[in-house]
Scaffold this active site. Sequence first.
Site, PDB file in Angstrom:
ATOM      1  N   ARG A   1      -1.054  21.735 -57.717  1.00 24.12           N
ATOM      2  CA  ARG A   1      -2.370  21.926 -57.700  1.00 24.12           C
ATOM      3  C   ARG A   1      -2.876  23.363 -57.695  1.00 24.12           C
ATOM      4  O   ARG A   1      -2.065  24.255 -56.965  1.00 24.12           O
ATOM      5  CB  ARG A   1      -2.851  21.414 -56.455  1.00 24.12           C
ATOM      6  CG  ARG A   1      -4.359  21.714 -56.114  1.00 24.12           C
ATOM      7  CD  ARG A   1      -4.925  20.570 -55.064  1.00 24.12           C
ATOM      8  NE  ARG A   1      -4.676  20.857 -53.696  1.00 24.12           N
ATOM      9  CZ  ARG A   1      -5.323  20.224 -52.822  1.00 24.12           C
ATOM     10  NH1 ARG A   1      -6.269  19.369 -53.066  1.00 24.12           N
ATOM     11  NH2 ARG A   1      -4.757  20.092 -51.467  1.00 24.12           N
TER      12      ARG A   1
ATOM     13  N   ARG B   1      -2.703  27.000 -53.034  1.00 24.99           N
ATOM     14  CA  ARG B   1      -3.152  26.946 -51.714  1.00 24.99           C
ATOM     15  C   ARG B   1      -1.794  27.017 -50.742  1.00 24.99           C
ATOM     16  O   ARG B   1      -0.730  26.419 -51.160  1.00 24.99           O
ATOM     17  CB  ARG B   1      -3.895  25.631 -51.194  1.00 24.99           C
ATOM     18  CG  ARG B   1      -5.187  25.605 -51.192  1.00 24.99           C
ATOM     19  CD  ARG B   1      -5.916  24.424 -51.016  1.00 24.99           C
ATOM     20  NE  ARG B   1      -5.476  23.582 -49.684  1.00 24.99           N
ATOM     21  CZ  ARG B   1      -6.209  22.564 -49.449  1.00 24.99           C
ATOM     22  NH1 ARG B   1      -6.832  22.085 -50.223  1.00 24.99           N
ATOM     23  NH2 ARG B   1      -5.623  21.971 -48.395  1.00 24.99           N
TER      24      ARG B   1
ATOM     25  N   ARG C   1     -10.714  12.910 -38.678  1.00 23.62           N
ATOM     26  CA  ARG C   1      -9.336  12.885 -39.003  1.00 23.62           C
ATOM     27  C   ARG C   1      -8.670  12.851 -37.696  1.00 23.62           C
ATOM     28  O   ARG C   1      -7.524  12.506 -37.681  1.00 23.62           O
ATOM     29  CB  ARG C   1      -8.911  14.164 -39.487  1.00 23.62           C
ATOM     30  CG  ARG C   1      -8.582  14.337 -41.014  1.00 23.62           C
ATOM     31  CD  ARG C   1      -8.245  16.001 -41.485  1.00 23.62           C
ATOM     32  NE  ARG C   1      -7.477  16.232 -42.308  1.00 23.62           N
ATOM     33  CZ  ARG C   1      -7.935  16.757 -43.518  1.00 23.62           C
ATOM     34  NH1 ARG C   1      -9.132  16.882 -43.744  1.00 23.62           N
ATOM     35  NH2 ARG C   1      -6.910  17.174 -44.268  1.00 23.62           N
TER      36      ARG C   1
ATOM     37  N   ARG D   1       1.867  18.421 -42.684  1.00 22.22           N
ATOM     38  CA  ARG D   1       0.692  17.745 -42.758  1.00 22.22           C
ATOM     39  C   ARG D   1       0.638  16.582 -42.771  1.00 22.22           C
ATOM     40  O   ARG D   1      -0.144  15.684 -42.129  1.00 22.22           O
ATOM     41  CB  ARG D   1      -0.239  18.432 -44.197  1.00 22.22           C
ATOM     42  CG  ARG D   1      -0.610  19.775 -44.077  1.00 22.22           C
ATOM     43  CD  ARG D   1      -1.179  20.274 -45.314  1.00 22.22           C
ATOM     44  NE  ARG D   1      -2.362  19.760 -45.885  1.00 22.22           N
ATOM     45  CZ  ARG D   1      -2.381  19.813 -47.171  1.00 22.22           C
ATOM     46  NH1 ARG D   1      -1.832  20.632 -47.961  1.00 22.22           N
ATOM     47  NH2 ARG D   1      -3.421  19.202 -47.903  1.00 22.22           N
TER      48      ARG D   1
ATOM     49  N   LYS E   1      -8.588  12.758 -52.639  1.00 22.87           N
ATOM     50  CA  LYS E   1      -9.851  12.207 -52.235  1.00 22.87           C
ATOM     51  C   LYS E   1     -10.823  13.236 -52.525  1.00 22.87           C
ATOM     52  O   LYS E   1     -11.874  12.934 -52.873  1.00 22.87           O
ATOM     53  CB  LYS E   1      -9.793  12.543 -50.419  1.00 22.87           C
ATOM     54  CG  LYS E   1      -8.718  11.522 -49.811  1.00 22.87           C
ATOM     55  CD  LYS E   1      -8.761  11.715 -48.452  1.00 22.87           C
ATOM     56  CE  LYS E   1      -8.316  13.040 -47.791  1.00 22.87           C
ATOM     57  NZ  LYS E   1      -7.102  13.360 -47.883  1.00 22.87           N
TER      58      LYS E   1
HETATM   59  P1  AMP Z   1      -8.075  19.843 -46.670  1.00 19.24           P
HETATM   60  O1  AMP Z   1      -8.639  20.420 -47.651  1.00 19.24           O
HETATM   61  O2  AMP Z   1      -9.014  18.343 -46.277  1.00 19.24           O
HETATM   62  O3  AMP Z   1      -6.659  19.103 -46.974  1.00 19.24           O
HETATM   63  O4  AMP Z   1      -7.987  20.289 -45.267  1.00 19.24           O
HETATM   64  C1  AMP Z   1      -7.110  21.576 -45.120  1.00 19.24           C
HETATM   65  C2  AMP Z   1      -6.913  21.798 -43.959  1.00 19.24           C
HETATM   66  O5  AMP Z   1      -8.364  21.931 -43.246  1.00 19.24           O
HETATM   67  C3  AMP Z   1      -6.256  20.626 -42.812  1.00 19.24           C
HETATM   68  O6  AMP Z   1      -4.858  20.749 -43.181  1.00 19.24           O
HETATM   69  C4  AMP Z   1      -6.859  21.068 -41.481  1.00 19.24           C
HETATM   70  O7  AMP Z   1      -6.169  22.402 -41.049  1.00 19.24           O
HETATM   71  C5  AMP Z   1      -8.093  21.709 -41.795  1.00 19.24           C
HETATM   72  N1  AMP Z   1      -9.020  20.630 -41.697  1.00 19.24           N
HETATM   73  C6  AMP Z   1      -9.955  19.806 -42.600  1.00 19.24           C
HETATM   74  N2  AMP Z   1     -10.572  18.931 -42.187  1.00 19.24           N
HETATM   75  C7  AMP Z   1     -10.191  18.861 -40.775  1.00 19.24           C
HETATM   76  C8  AMP Z   1     -10.815  17.945 -39.851  1.00 19.24           C
HETATM   77  N3  AMP Z   1     -11.785  17.063 -40.013  1.00 19.24           N
HETATM   78  N4  AMP Z   1     -10.277  18.085 -38.509  1.00 19.24           N
HETATM   79  C9  AMP Z   1      -9.397  19.008 -38.434  1.00 19.24           C
HETATM   80  N5  AMP Z   1      -8.837  20.009 -39.209  1.00 19.24           N
HETATM   81  C10 AMP Z   1      -9.334  19.879 -40.686  1.00 19.24           C
END
Ligand code: AMP
Length: 218
Positions: free
Chosen positions: A127, A160, A88, A171, A13
């Site tokens: 990554r 990460r 989410r 996740r 994404k």
């Molecule tokens: P991402 O970079 O989108 O994979 O997000 C990394 C982490 O940020 C996720 O595993 C969550 O812990 C947190 N996170 C990102 N977006 C959200 C969201 N919309 N709601 C809750 N937690 C989020």
Amino acid sequence: MNMVLLGPPGAGKGTQAKVLAKELNIPHISTGDMLRDTVSKGTPLGKKAKEYMVKGELVPDGLVIEIVKETLKGAGMERGFILDGFPRTLEQAKMLHETFSKLSKKLDLVLYFKTSLDTSVTRLSGRRVCKNCGGNFHIKNIPPKEEGKCDHCGGGLYHRKDDEEATVKRRWSVYAKKTEPLISYYKDEGNLREVSGDLDVDELNKILIALFHKENLV
Ligand code: AMP
């Protein structure tokens, strides 16, 4: 065009959102990036968010919702935006709906990146992200010109913590429980389109651009 990118961790994404944002000249809003930025500043909000993020859990809705509301009200959103990683949960989707109504905006499209666990694990284990500009690389698929260094700004690349295998599994299970229900929610709304997150960036990009034309969104 206002769109949401939906899909499991490692669906591509963020990578696709960066390409589309350039092509369509609209902002890419990643709640993951915004939260990581808050964490790196060490603010009370950042400290709280970190507790959830390192475990692969979702940050509580209240915290994320406030950040998104402020961003959508800000300048530069007039021509549209790409929301990556938000909503989410159903609660977040409902809040987004309310905010859109208040701002007289509408959600044009929800792109669901259907992706296999195998693809996700391969992508996330390889990554590497730039500490400085957030640029994304992959040790095999998108290697940087110089090992460990960002091609765009020369910043250091890191793996990460939440991309380690055990956290990726967590996740995925959080995704299945909290985020997957959004697929039927947006199917019912009529604006969900399913594409394959297993495709490589360029292949999927061509499909998406064709879809935008077909639906008269560009
Ligand atoms: P991402 O970079 O989108 O994979 O997000 C990394 C982490 O940020 C996720 O595993 C969550 O812990 C947190 N996170 C990102 N977006 C959200 C969201 N919309 N709601 C809750 N937690 C989020």
